[in-house]
Design a protein around this motif. Structure first.
Motif, PDB file in Angstrom:
ATOM      1  N   VAL A  35       0.479   5.537  -0.793  1.00  0.00           N
ATOM      2  CA  VAL A  35      -0.732   7.094  -0.533  1.00  0.00           C
ATOM      3  C   VAL A  35       0.259   8.553  -1.412  1.00  0.00           C
ATOM      4  O   VAL A  35       1.758   8.513  -0.937  1.00  0.00           O
ATOM      5  CB  VAL A  35      -0.706   7.019   0.576  1.00  0.00           C
ATOM      6  N   ILE A  62      -6.910  -0.448   5.139  1.00  0.00           N
ATOM      7  CA  ILE A  62      -5.721  -0.962   5.971  1.00  0.00           C
ATOM      8  C   ILE A  62      -6.072  -2.532   6.160  1.00  0.00           C
ATOM      9  O   ILE A  62      -5.332  -3.169   5.353  1.00  0.00           O
ATOM     10  CB  ILE A  62      -5.452  -0.448   6.709  1.00  0.00           C
ATOM     11  N   ASN A  79       2.526  -0.588  11.211  1.00  0.00           N
ATOM     12  CA  ASN A  79       3.336  -0.457   9.425  1.00  0.00           C
ATOM     13  C   ASN A  79       3.420   0.635   9.679  1.00  0.00           C
ATOM     14  O   ASN A  79       1.947   1.629   9.598  1.00  0.00           O
ATOM     15  CB  ASN A  79       2.094  -1.329   8.736  1.00  0.00           C
ATOM     16  N   ARG A  80       4.387   1.079   9.042  1.00  0.00           N
ATOM     17  CA  ARG A  80       5.568   2.680   8.941  1.00  0.00           C
ATOM     18  C   ARG A  80       5.317   3.250   7.279  1.00  0.00           C
ATOM     19  O   ARG A  80       6.087   2.323   6.899  1.00  0.00           O
ATOM     20  CB  ARG A  80       6.328   2.857   9.665  1.00  0.00           C
ATOM     21  N   PHE A  81       5.321   4.147   6.924  1.00  0.00           N
ATOM     22  CA  PHE A  81       5.410   4.373   5.877  1.00  0.00           C
ATOM     23  C   PHE A  81       6.639   4.661   5.874  1.00  0.00           C
ATOM     24  O   PHE A  81       7.923   5.050   7.004  1.00  0.00           O
ATOM     25  CB  PHE A  81       5.130   6.278   5.534  1.00  0.00           C
ATOM     26  N   GLU A  82       7.577   5.436   4.722  1.00  0.00           N
ATOM     27  CA  GLU A  82       9.048   5.227   3.745  1.00  0.00           C
ATOM     28  C   GLU A  82       9.779   6.566   4.512  1.00  0.00           C
ATOM     29  O   GLU A  82      11.142   6.471   4.868  1.00  0.00           O
ATOM     30  CB  GLU A  82       9.723   4.292   2.755  1.00  0.00           C
ATOM     31  N   LYS A 100      15.284   3.179  12.689  1.00  0.00           N
ATOM     32  CA  LYS A 100      15.021   2.067  11.486  1.00  0.00           C
ATOM     33  C   LYS A 100      16.147   2.514  11.200  1.00  0.00           C
ATOM     34  O   LYS A 100      16.788   3.613   9.974  1.00  0.00           O
ATOM     35  CB  LYS A 100      13.891   2.032  10.041  1.00  0.00           C
ATOM     36  N   TYR A 102       0.940  -1.152   0.072  1.00  0.00           N
ATOM     37  CA  TYR A 102       0.144  -0.002   0.031  1.00  0.00           C
ATOM     38  C   TYR A 102       1.072   1.414  -0.375  1.00  0.00           C
ATOM     39  O   TYR A 102       2.358   1.428   0.876  1.00  0.00           O
ATOM     40  CB  TYR A 102      -1.057   0.034   1.556  1.00  0.00           C
ATOM     41  N   ASN A 129       4.304   7.008  -1.172  1.00  0.00           N
ATOM     42  CA  ASN A 129       4.632   6.972   0.118  1.00  0.00           C
ATOM     43  C   ASN A 129       4.204   5.388   0.947  1.00  0.00           C
ATOM     44  O   ASN A 129       3.143   5.599   0.885  1.00  0.00           O
ATOM     45  CB  ASN A 129       4.846   7.807   1.694  1.00  0.00           C
ATOM     46  N   ARG A 130       5.317   4.689   0.779  1.00  0.00           N
ATOM     47  CA  ARG A 130       5.032   3.269   0.894  1.00  0.00           C
ATOM     48  C   ARG A 130       5.314   2.728   2.275  1.00  0.00           C
ATOM     49  O   ARG A 130       5.759   3.272   2.816  1.00  0.00           O
ATOM     50  CB  ARG A 130       5.146   2.008   0.406  1.00  0.00           C
ATOM     51  N   PHE A 131       3.819   1.847   2.913  1.00  0.00           N
ATOM     52  CA  PHE A 131       3.923   1.036   4.119  1.00  0.00           C
ATOM     53  C   PHE A 131       5.657  -0.263   3.734  1.00  0.00           C
ATOM     54  O   PHE A 131       6.102  -0.825   2.328  1.00  0.00           O
ATOM     55  CB  PHE A 131       2.945   0.413   4.524  1.00  0.00           C
ATOM     56  N   GLU A 132       5.948  -0.008   4.974  1.00  0.00           N
ATOM     57  CA  GLU A 132       7.124  -1.152   5.068  1.00  0.00           C
ATOM     58  C   GLU A 132       6.448  -2.760   4.516  1.00  0.00           C
ATOM     59  O   GLU A 132       7.422  -3.422   4.656  1.00  0.00           O
ATOM     60  CB  GLU A 132       7.615  -1.361   6.421  1.00  0.00           C
ATOM     61  N   GLN A 133       5.392  -2.832   5.076  1.00  0.00           N
ATOM     62  CA  GLN A 133       4.703  -4.071   4.688  1.00  0.00           C
ATOM     63  C   GLN A 133       3.798  -4.170   4.460  1.00  0.00           C
ATOM     64  O   GLN A 133       2.763  -3.228   3.923  1.00  0.00           O
ATOM     65  CB  GLN A 133       4.095  -4.838   6.897  1.00  0.00           C
ATOM     66  N   PRO A 134       3.386  -5.790   4.189  1.00  0.00           N
ATOM     67  CA  PRO A 134       1.844  -5.427   3.191  1.00  0.00           C
ATOM     68  C   PRO A 134       0.990  -5.451   3.097  1.00  0.00           C
ATOM     69  O   PRO A 134       1.103  -5.817   5.304  1.00  0.00           O
ATOM     70  CB  PRO A 134       2.494  -6.849   2.603  1.00  0.00           C
ATOM     71  N   VAL A 135      -0.149  -4.493   2.642  1.00  0.00           N
ATOM     72  CA  VAL A 135      -1.435  -4.925   3.746  1.00  0.00           C
ATOM     73  C   VAL A 135      -2.441  -6.481   3.555  1.00  0.00           C
ATOM     74  O   VAL A 135      -3.508  -6.596   4.203  1.00  0.00           O
ATOM     75  CB  VAL A 135      -2.144  -3.824   3.232  1.00  0.00           C
TER      76      VAL A 135
END
Lengths: 294, 294
Positions: A56, A119, B64-67, B15, A54, A64-70
């Protein structure tokens, strides 16, 4: 008419330090909601298992992406991955529906899932099981009091109807490959159909005997989307950039997202199953072209 | 009564491969909305500039965090960083307000920003300029037809009122340090005040002559929050874990978030300005203790 590639393309690339998206990020669904482009993208690490990440963006270009998949494989139907998400916002219900492909040694299964916050996703169930079927995408509203989805029984785009998103019937062909044309071998739907005064604008992909993927556009009747109102002969995008030629699947461009924002159609697509590109056009322009081309 | 540390604490760590959050992640605001815990956390790389990152969780423990950060320094008032976000959801208006501290060679400035999607933030302006003032947090509804914020003029917790979130007046002291107690040197508000039938439950931090930070709790009158109804003498959490003792600021535990979800108070806090911990209690339990302790 041709789509114009955004100069920042590819706009999303694999992230070598994140195992699950280290090798490929490609086919993605994108829904515009609450002033943001919400992207759900298929990602693979070197195990080739697909997960859905994911990201956004406020401008549609910088994500801007999450570190883990959704969304990750959950059961025996998904052991090889969850693929090719297409995201429909059901405004009347205030919820989002993800159409994605489950893949396992049992085969491929066109699945639906639902979310109210983008999410956390709850699986609804399959469109159908036990056949080669994918490239399904839900229309953004009910038609004639029923949910409607496009899907793909090779080599054509089909349609199906449902009262509850669980039980589907009335399977019918909508559109087939055209002999001698760029879409002579197979066709499949792109992103969520766009409602316009002229009909449902549907972008789709097709490929030819050389397995070169291209995009086309057509119009379906608003109240009876089994009826194709217009379908120009020309394609609107074909592989040209190096990152469209070279990758995990050469010459494959594949779109599962065409949100319209402020009159612009944003076409997001996987490039050679490795990166994500963006090409755009004005909605007015493509509508004018589709309705007058033939 | 003591808060109970969640065994997964610290629940968020720096991180190393993300420059902007490589060294410290600590003081955070957390708002529960649409079935998710939305965390906004202060982060520093080795340049010690604070930026605000965003992470999300369904269970309040696994985030779950953004990069990339969602708020970064923007002007001359913020060159050294944006710090210590506290997030208030104004349900009546359908928008979120972030209270954060701007830091630069010009000094520290308590700022407000607004968002309707939690990702893109628009600066509203400062609570006040030209004085040492921070630890501000907006109440979740208007009181007597006006917005209300707690803030900190050393060494006390103050209050202020506004009609538009831009112009603030009626500055008054609410609560001061207590000589001889754990909160004898300074006090400052924690997360968003929690509305209960007994009054506004406010968690706060204080420190003593040894600069050891601890948390306390008090109740403010619902309609006149300048009135302290109850304020037990004991603290509810004090440094005990190694990650609370050792870090960038030893013995500093600092909370800017205490959302209540399903009857549980989730207290998120920075541990020694390096990591983020979580401690919880039942809302009923802390209310019983606050109202009967004295």
């Amino acid at each position: 008419m041709q789509l114009i590639r955004h100069p920042a393309s590819p706009i999303l690339k694999p992230k070598p330090l994140n195992d699950w998206e280290a090798l490929n990020v490609f086919n993605c669904g994108v829904v515009y909601f609450n002033d943001l482009f919400h992207m759900f993208y298929r990602a693979q690490g070197v195990d080739y298992v697909s997960r859905i990440g994911y990201a956004v963006s406020a401008d549609g270009v910088h994500f801007n992406r999450f570190e883990q998949p959704v969304l990750s494989p959950q059961d025996e139907w998904e052991t090889r991955g969850v693929e090719d998400p297409r995201i429909t916002y059901l405004a009347d219900e205030g919820r989002f529906i993800m159409a994605y492909t489950a893949y396992s040694p049992l085969g491929i299964t066109p699945m639906f899932a639902a979310s109210t916050n983008l999410i956390t996703w709850r699986r609804i169930g399959p469109l159908i099981v036990g056949e080669d079927n994918k490239d399904h995408v839900l229309f953004p509203r009910q038609i004639g009091g029923r949910y409607v989805t496009l899907h793909r029984r090779p080599p054509s785009i089909w349609i199906a109807y449902s009262d509850d998103l669980k039980n589907w019937d009335d399977f019918r062909v909508v559109m087939s490959p055209r002999p001698g044309n760029w879409d002579c071998r197979r066709v499949g739907a792109g992103g969520v159909p766009v409602e316009t005064e002229h009909g449902w604008l549907v972008l789709y992909h097709g490929y030819d005997d050389e397995f070169v993927y291209r995009f086309g556009a057509c119009l379906l009747d608003l109240e009876d989307p089994t009826q194709v109102i217009a379908r120009p002969h020309e394609c609107i995008l074909e592989p040209r950039e190096t990152w469209e030629f070279k990758g995990d699947v050469p010459h494959a461009i594949f779109s599962a997202a065409n949100p319209v924002v402020d009159g612009t159609v944003y076409v997001y697509y996987g490039g050679a199953d490795r990166v994500i590109g963006l090409a755009t056009c004005a909605l007015d322009e493509i509508l004018g072209w589709v309705t007058h081309d033939e």
